[in-house]
Design a protein around this motif. Sequence first.
Motif, PDB file in Angstrom:
ATOM      1  N   HIS A  71       0.879  -1.177   0.000  1.00 37.87           N
ATOM      2  CA  HIS A  71       0.000   0.000   0.000  1.00 37.87           C
ATOM      3  C   HIS A  71       0.906   1.214   0.000  1.00 37.87           C
ATOM      4  N   ALA A  72       1.365   1.558  -1.200  1.00 31.88           N
ATOM      5  CA  ALA A  72       2.457   2.531  -1.332  1.00 31.88           C
ATOM      6  C   ALA A  72       2.018   3.973  -1.131  1.00 31.88           C
ATOM      7  N   SER A  73       0.755   4.243  -1.406  1.00 31.12           N
ATOM      8  CA  SER A  73       0.285   5.614  -1.273  1.00 31.12           C
ATOM      9  C   SER A  73      -1.151   5.597  -0.788  1.00 31.12           C
ATOM     10  N   LEU A  74      -1.706   6.773  -0.558  1.00 23.78           N
ATOM     11  CA  LEU A  74      -3.079   6.858  -0.051  1.00 23.78           C
ATOM     12  C   LEU A  74      -4.122   6.554  -1.113  1.00 23.78           C
ATOM     13  N   THR A  75      -3.673   6.307  -2.345  1.00 22.90           N
ATOM     14  CA  THR A  75      -4.630   6.005  -3.401  1.00 22.90           C
ATOM     15  C   THR A  75      -4.329   4.703  -4.129  1.00 22.90           C
ATOM     16  N   LEU A  76      -3.315   3.977  -3.714  1.00 21.83           N
ATOM     17  CA  LEU A  76      -2.929   2.778  -4.454  1.00 21.83           C
ATOM     18  C   LEU A  76      -2.510   1.642  -3.524  1.00 21.83           C
ATOM     19  N   SER A  77      -3.115   0.493  -3.758  1.00 23.35           N
ATOM     20  CA  SER A  77      -2.678  -0.742  -3.114  1.00 23.35           C
ATOM     21  C   SER A  77      -2.521  -1.787  -4.200  1.00 23.35           C
ATOM     22  N   THR A  78      -1.522  -2.634  -4.080  1.00 21.81           N
ATOM     23  CA  THR A  78      -1.329  -3.689  -5.071  1.00 21.81           C
ATOM     24  C   THR A  78      -1.311  -5.052  -4.386  1.00 21.81           C
ATOM     25  N   LEU A  79      -1.864  -6.006  -5.098  1.00 25.30           N
ATOM     26  CA  LEU A  79      -1.843  -7.411  -4.666  1.00 25.30           C
ATOM     27  C   LEU A  79      -1.075  -8.190  -5.722  1.00 25.30           C
ATOM     28  N   THR A  80      -0.004  -8.858  -5.309  1.00 22.62           N
ATOM     29  CA  THR A  80       0.750  -9.693  -6.231  1.00 22.62           C
ATOM     30  C   THR A  80       0.566 -11.149  -5.848  1.00 22.62           C
ATOM     31  N   VAL A  81       0.057 -11.908  -6.787  1.00 25.76           N
ATOM     32  CA  VAL A  81      -0.079 -13.355  -6.587  1.00 25.76           C
ATOM     33  C   VAL A  81       1.204 -13.971  -7.111  1.00 25.76           C
ATOM     34  N   THR A  82       2.012 -14.489  -6.238  1.00 25.85           N
ATOM     35  CA  THR A  82       3.320 -15.007  -6.646  1.00 25.85           C
ATOM     36  C   THR A  82       3.225 -16.494  -6.989  1.00 25.85           C
ATOM     37  N   SER A  83       4.001 -16.886  -7.990  1.00 25.82           N
ATOM     38  CA  SER A  83       4.033 -18.283  -8.418  1.00 25.82           C
ATOM     39  C   SER A  83       2.611 -18.856  -8.478  1.00 25.82           C
ATOM     40  N   ALA A  84       1.830 -18.241  -9.330  1.00 23.13           N
ATOM     41  CA  ALA A  84       0.405 -18.590  -9.397  1.00 23.13           C
ATOM     42  C   ALA A  84       0.195 -20.029  -9.861  1.00 23.13           C
ATOM     43  N   HIS A  85      -0.827 -20.627  -9.298  1.00 23.58           N
ATOM     44  CA  HIS A  85      -1.221 -21.986  -9.680  1.00 23.58           C
ATOM     45  C   HIS A  85      -2.707 -21.983 -10.031  1.00 23.58           C
ATOM     46  N   PRO A  86      -3.172 -23.004 -10.725  1.00 23.73           N
ATOM     47  CA  PRO A  86      -4.579 -23.017 -11.132  1.00 23.73           C
ATOM     48  C   PRO A  86      -5.564 -22.817  -9.981  1.00 23.73           C
ATOM     49  N   GLU A  87      -5.213 -23.272  -8.799  1.00 24.50           N
ATOM     50  CA  GLU A  87      -6.130 -23.097  -7.663  1.00 24.50           C
ATOM     51  C   GLU A  87      -6.230 -21.646  -7.197  1.00 24.50           C
ATOM     52  N   ASP A  88      -5.339 -20.788  -7.704  1.00 23.70           N
ATOM     53  CA  ASP A  88      -5.419 -19.359  -7.392  1.00 23.70           C
ATOM     54  C   ASP A  88      -6.409 -18.639  -8.304  1.00 23.70           C
ATOM     55  N   SER A  89      -6.880 -19.336  -9.313  1.00 25.01           N
ATOM     56  CA  SER A  89      -7.868 -18.738 -10.216  1.00 25.01           C
ATOM     57  C   SER A  89      -9.093 -18.345  -9.411  1.00 25.01           C
ATOM     58  N   SER A  90      -9.497 -17.099  -9.580  1.00 26.89           N
ATOM     59  CA  SER A  90     -10.604 -16.602  -8.765  1.00 26.89           C
ATOM     60  C   SER A  90     -10.941 -15.177  -9.202  1.00 26.89           C
ATOM     61  N   PHE A  91     -11.906 -14.613  -8.525  1.00 24.89           N
ATOM     62  CA  PHE A  91     -12.280 -13.220  -8.720  1.00 24.89           C
ATOM     63  C   PHE A  91     -11.772 -12.459  -7.502  1.00 24.89           C
ATOM     64  N   TYR A  92     -10.903 -11.485  -7.738  1.00 22.55           N
ATOM     65  CA  TYR A  92     -10.304 -10.728  -6.647  1.00 22.55           C
ATOM     66  C   TYR A  92     -10.892  -9.316  -6.659  1.00 22.55           C
ATOM     67  N   ILE A  93     -11.365  -8.902  -5.503  1.00 26.15           N
ATOM     68  CA  ILE A  93     -12.004  -7.585  -5.381  1.00 26.15           C
ATOM     69  C   ILE A  93     -11.325  -6.797  -4.279  1.00 26.15           C
ATOM     70  N   CYS A  94     -11.078  -5.522  -4.554  1.00 25.49           N
ATOM     71  CA  CYS A  94     -10.537  -4.670  -3.504  1.00 25.49           C
ATOM     72  C   CYS A  94     -11.602  -3.669  -3.078  1.00 25.49           C
ATOM     73  N   SER A  95     -11.403  -3.111  -1.920  1.00 23.70           N
ATOM     74  CA  SER A  95     -12.265  -2.024  -1.466  1.00 23.70           C
ATOM     75  C   SER A  95     -11.411  -1.021  -0.722  1.00 23.70           C
ATOM     76  N   ALA A  96     -11.934   0.183  -0.596  1.00 20.44           N
ATOM     77  CA  ALA A  96     -11.212   1.247   0.088  1.00 20.44           C
ATOM     78  C   ALA A  96     -12.156   1.962   1.033  1.00 20.44           C
TER      79      ALA A  96
END
Lengths: 114, 112
Positions: A71-96
Amino acid sequence: GAVVSQHPSRVICKSGTSVKIECRSLDFQATTMFWYRQFPKQSLMLMATSNEGSKATYEQGVEKDKFLINHASLTLSTLTVTSAHPEDSSFYICSANGGKETQYFGPGTRLLVL
Amino acid sequence: GEDVEQSLFLSVREGDSSVINCTYTDSSSTYLYWYKQEPGAGLQLLTYIFSNMDMKQDQRLTVLLNKKDKHLSLRIADTQTGDSAIYFCAEIPSSGTYKYIFGTGTRLKVLA
């Protein structure tokens, strides 16, 4: 007002690669952002709380080394899925947090890992 | 435990009223919310109610809160086909972290 964007809206990647998802509050500052995962026909599962300028707080059972949050700034957050696998397939939602308690949600990112 | 329960499915005819119910768990919750999710999209805030209120009306939407029974409802008047979606209630428990507890979601289908 209170618009939250996510990028990308859809991503397809190969197994083993990393994927970064951005969450931006467009017209307000958010000291706190939340990342959720949603499986088909299910409710939202909170993964982590992202606080500007400090480490994210992960929910029980969520691997922090697998799902890196910045969460580098007051307007930006990032999610990094590392070494993704098929079970990580999904719908990802953020909120503020748009001030006090109310959360405003992004449009979601659909991740498909092949 | 912290389970917020909703009925899974509701079907109504266009023009009728829809009532979506939610039973929450924390009697100290300060805010209770209703969100709408259309297919493949994020959540849209519809309305919210503060815990010291019994009712809130906003155009076609009426929220009723029964704190004694920890029951929240959303009434949609003159339901339209565009109202077909999944509706989630959410509470903020008194833990002070601003984390939502979401309901299981109610899928509303409006028949023309």
